[in-house]
Design an enzyme around this catalytic site. Structure first.
Site, mmCIF file in Angstrom:
data_model
loop_
_atom_site.group_PDB
_atom_site.id
_atom_site.type_symbol
_atom_site.label_atom_id
_atom_site.label_comp_id
_atom_site.label_asym_id
_atom_site.label_seq_id
_atom_site.Cartn_x
_atom_site.Cartn_y
_atom_site.Cartn_z
ATOM 1 C CE LYS A 22 -2.636 -12.945 0.109
ATOM 2 N NZ LYS A 22 -1.441 -12.511 -0.563
ATOM 3 C CG ASN A 23 -1.607 -8.811 1.004
ATOM 4 O OD1 ASN A 23 -1.442 -9.792 0.899
ATOM 5 N ND2 ASN A 23 -2.497 -7.738 0.376
ATOM 6 C CB CYS A 126 1.459 -13.141 -11.397
ATOM 7 S SG CYS A 126 0.930 -11.636 -11.097
ATOM 8 N NE ARG A 131 1.413 -8.109 -8.888
ATOM 9 C CZ ARG A 131 0.940 -8.703 -7.847
ATOM 10 N NH1 ARG A 131 0.314 -9.820 -8.160
ATOM 11 N NH2 ARG A 131 0.835 -8.321 -6.680
ATOM 12 C CG ASP A 316 -5.657 -6.851 -2.978
ATOM 13 O OD1 ASP A 316 -5.174 -6.859 -4.196
ATOM 14 O OD2 ASP A 316 -4.932 -6.953 -1.881
ATOM 15 N NE ARG A 408 -1.538 -17.270 -3.613
ATOM 16 C CZ ARG A 408 -1.434 -16.001 -4.448
ATOM 17 N NH1 ARG A 408 -2.246 -16.043 -5.518
ATOM 18 N NH2 ARG A 408 -0.915 -15.142 -4.040
HETATM 19 C C1 UD1 Z 1 0.618 -5.676 -2.645
HETATM 20 C C2 UD1 Z 1 -0.174 -6.715 -2.285
HETATM 21 C C3 UD1 Z 1 -1.454 -7.082 -3.327
HETATM 22 C C4 UD1 Z 1 -2.151 -5.790 -3.588
HETATM 23 C C5 UD1 Z 1 -1.065 -4.667 -4.200
HETATM 24 C C6 UD1 Z 1 -1.732 -3.262 -4.364
HETATM 25 C C7 UD1 Z 1 0.830 -8.254 -0.561
HETATM 26 C C8 UD1 Z 1 1.636 -9.451 -0.420
HETATM 27 N N1 UD1 Z 1 0.290 -8.009 -1.937
HETATM 28 O O1 UD1 Z 1 1.015 -6.204 -3.872
HETATM 29 O O2 UD1 Z 1 -2.341 -7.899 -2.610
HETATM 30 O O3 UD1 Z 1 -3.042 -5.916 -4.633
HETATM 31 O O4 UD1 Z 1 -0.098 -4.473 -2.915
HETATM 32 O O5 UD1 Z 1 -2.416 -2.723 -3.171
HETATM 33 O O6 UD1 Z 1 1.008 -7.275 0.050
HETATM 34 N N2 UD1 Z 1 5.057 -1.858 -9.550
HETATM 35 C C9 UD1 Z 1 6.008 -1.345 -10.789
HETATM 36 N N3 UD1 Z 1 7.279 -1.827 -10.308
HETATM 37 C C10 UD1 Z 1 7.863 -2.285 -9.228
HETATM 38 C C11 UD1 Z 1 6.853 -2.628 -8.188
HETATM 39 C C12 UD1 Z 1 5.529 -2.358 -8.401
HETATM 40 O O7 UD1 Z 1 5.865 -0.676 -11.739
HETATM 41 O O8 UD1 Z 1 8.726 -2.509 -9.075
HETATM 42 C C13 UD1 Z 1 3.763 -1.532 -9.969
HETATM 43 C C14 UD1 Z 1 2.824 -2.886 -9.938
HETATM 44 O O9 UD1 Z 1 3.085 -3.422 -11.286
HETATM 45 C C15 UD1 Z 1 1.537 -2.334 -9.797
HETATM 46 C C16 UD1 Z 1 2.007 -0.971 -8.928
HETATM 47 O O10 UD1 Z 1 3.153 -0.676 -8.982
HETATM 48 O O11 UD1 Z 1 0.938 -1.773 -10.922
HETATM 49 C C17 UD1 Z 1 1.418 -1.238 -7.261
HETATM 50 O O12 UD1 Z 1 2.040 -2.630 -6.964
HETATM 51 P P1 UD1 Z 1 2.452 -2.974 -5.613
HETATM 52 O O13 UD1 Z 1 1.789 -2.050 -4.690
HETATM 53 O O14 UD1 Z 1 4.233 -3.095 -5.724
HETATM 54 O O15 UD1 Z 1 1.854 -4.404 -5.370
HETATM 55 P P2 UD1 Z 1 2.424 -5.650 -4.531
HETATM 56 O O16 UD1 Z 1 3.456 -5.290 -3.401
HETATM 57 O O17 UD1 Z 1 3.018 -6.585 -5.415
#
Ligand code: UD1
Length: 429
Positions: A22-23, A126, A131, A316, A408
């Site tokens: 999925k990711n 969420c 996030r 995850d 999902r």
């Molecule tokens: C992706 C995965 C999710 C997984 C996560 C971490 C998908 C669709 N989802 O989510 O399943 O749990 O990686 O491996 O691929 N952050 C900030 N600012 C930002 C962006 C992120 O502070 O602008 C923080 C987030 O709150 C979190 C950390 O960075 O604490 C990591 O998040 P991130 O790796 O961005 O997660 P996703 O890409 O949303």
């Protein structure tokens, strides 16, 4: 609303085919916005998030066609979809759609790079924390985009196109790495992304972008270098196997006992969880066909685990691990470092008889001899699977409510677990 009913106590024996990730699928589908030619994706899983993203991309003008299965293909080999963004008719991603799936925010990267403008709703909070999107904004500003926040939307403009830059992420983020890589692929000049996410899904996206004509090196390491090109072309790419689905079923086998081949799984994307399974007391063998997991009768050992970006233990799989160690001898400690508020499964596991103490981002799980089936509620995608795993080992019947969370990200779990001897059924309505 559908529910899943599980009768615990049966060992798992047989083969579970692993679906496309999925990711990886979500950013790959979004990459179709970068070109006016057709992107063909194979091994796409049948998931609610994929269906939703088809709708979201459709809103921007992407034509999405699903190819029929060829003779001899079985139900596990995923779909082939053709995405064609010949004309982007709308650069707005509205709140009604983005709020349903956070990853759809990522369209901002290709839209600003190809069209010079994008208006994308902030995703909102969420279930697993706030996030934020500050690092996406930082990266796009580094590439020369002007960004304003207006009425709950991120408005990005780059009328003269993006320009290559040095992007240094203060923390590892998968989503912002995907977006920076896609945007930089069409920027003028060189971009370096430092402290980039090393997740295998980033590498999968980079391999697809390379086939589309992008110039990228270093994906899969913490420094990615991109030389922008004027245009990208169509390509054909097969989605990587889902490492989270793999880990989840591996934990399920360790929990229930038995001997299962996770067919098509790739061990190198999952080293930390597989090492941990060895510590817990399961036998793990990587074979040409996939990964074989066995546990015959022996008890489970307690472990200490901290979630971390790849190659660390993935957040995850944290909930699924917690279900597993509910049955271990002694106390396990699990520390969550990626997302706040990602312990909502704790209360539900407690309903099955688990003994878990929470202190901030640390959970201490005291193993219990028996779990007893109960009615429980899925709270998010990965948490739902932890309840299924616990249900496999609980005495009697467990009913998991709100399985739309599960749909999902996991396809056909009743069938995949049922084929290995578990009693797992979906109750519709
Ligand atoms: C992706 C995965 C999710 C997984 C996560 C971490 C998908 C669709 N989802 O989510 O399943 O749990 O990686 O491996 O691929 N952050 C900030 N600012 C930002 C962006 C992120 O502070 O602008 C923080 C987030 O709150 C979190 C950390 O960075 O604490 C990591 O998040 P991130 O790796 O961005 O997660 P996703 O890409 O949303």
């Amino acid at each position: 609303m559908d529910r899943i009913r599980i009768v615990g106590g049966a060992e798992l024996n047989g083969t579970i085919p692993i679906s496309g990730a999925k990711n990886a699928t979500l950013p790959l589908m979004i990459a179709s916005l970068l070109t006016d030619e057709t992107l063909v994706l194979d091994n796409v899983p049948h998931l609610a998030d994929v269906m939703l993203l088809k709708r979201i991309l459709g809103n921007h003008g992407v034509d999405c066609m699903v190819q029929g299965k060829r003779a001899g293909q079985n139900g596990s080999s995923g779909e082939t979809i053709e995405l064609s963004a010949r004309d982007i008719v709308d650069t707005v991603a509205p709140y009604e759609l983005v709020s349903k799936m956070r990853a759809s925010f990522w369209v901002i990267g290709p839209l600003i790079a190809r069209m010079g403008e994008a208006r994308v709703s902030l995703p909102g909070g969420c279930a697993i924390g706030t996030r934020p999107v500050d690092l996406f904004i930082m990266a796009l500003r580094d590439l020369g985009a002007e960004i304003d926040i207006d009425g709950g939307y991120v408005v990005a403009r780059a009328p003269k196109g993006l320009t290559g830059a040095r992007i240094q992420f203060p923390k590892v983020t998968v989503g912002a790495t995907h977006v920076a890589m896609m945007a930089a692929a069409l920027a003028r000049g060189e971009t370096t992304i430092e402290n980039a996410a090393r997740e295998p899904e980033v590498l999968d996206l980079a391999s697809c972008l390379l086939k589309m004509g992008a110039r990228i090196s270093g994906a899969g390491t913490s420094t990615i270098r991109i030389t922008g090109v004027d245009r990208l072309t169509g390509a054909r790419h097969s989605v990587m196997p889902d490492r989270i689905e793999t880990g989840t079923y591996a934990f399920a086998v360790a929990m229930a006992g038995g001997d299962v081949l996770l067919e098509g799984a790739s061990a190198e994307t999952l080293q930390a969880p597989l090492d941990l399974l060895g510590e817990v007391g399961a036998e793990v063998t990587a074979t040409n066909e996939g990964i074989r997991i066995r546990r015959n009768g022996s008890g489970l050992n307690a472990v200490d685990v901290t979630t971390a970006p790849f190659p660390g233990f993935p957040t995850d799989l944290q909930a699924q691990l917690m279900a597993l160690v509910c049955h271990a001898r002694g106390a396990s400690r699990i520390r969550e470092t990626i997302f706040e508020n990602r312990f909502m499964h704790v209360q539900e596991l407690a309903r099955l008889g688990a003994d878990i103490h929470l202190d901030g981002q640390m959970a201490t799980v005291h193993g219990v001899d028996r779990l007893k089936g109960a009615e429980v509620m899925a709270t998010d995608l990965r948490a739902s699977m932890s309840l299924v795993i616990a249900g496999l080992a609980a005495e009697g019947e467990t009913v998991v409510n709100r399985v739309y969370h599960l749909d999902r990200g996991f396809e056909r779990i009743e069938q995949k677990l049922g084929n290995c001897g578990a009693t797992v059924e979906r109750i519709s309505g």
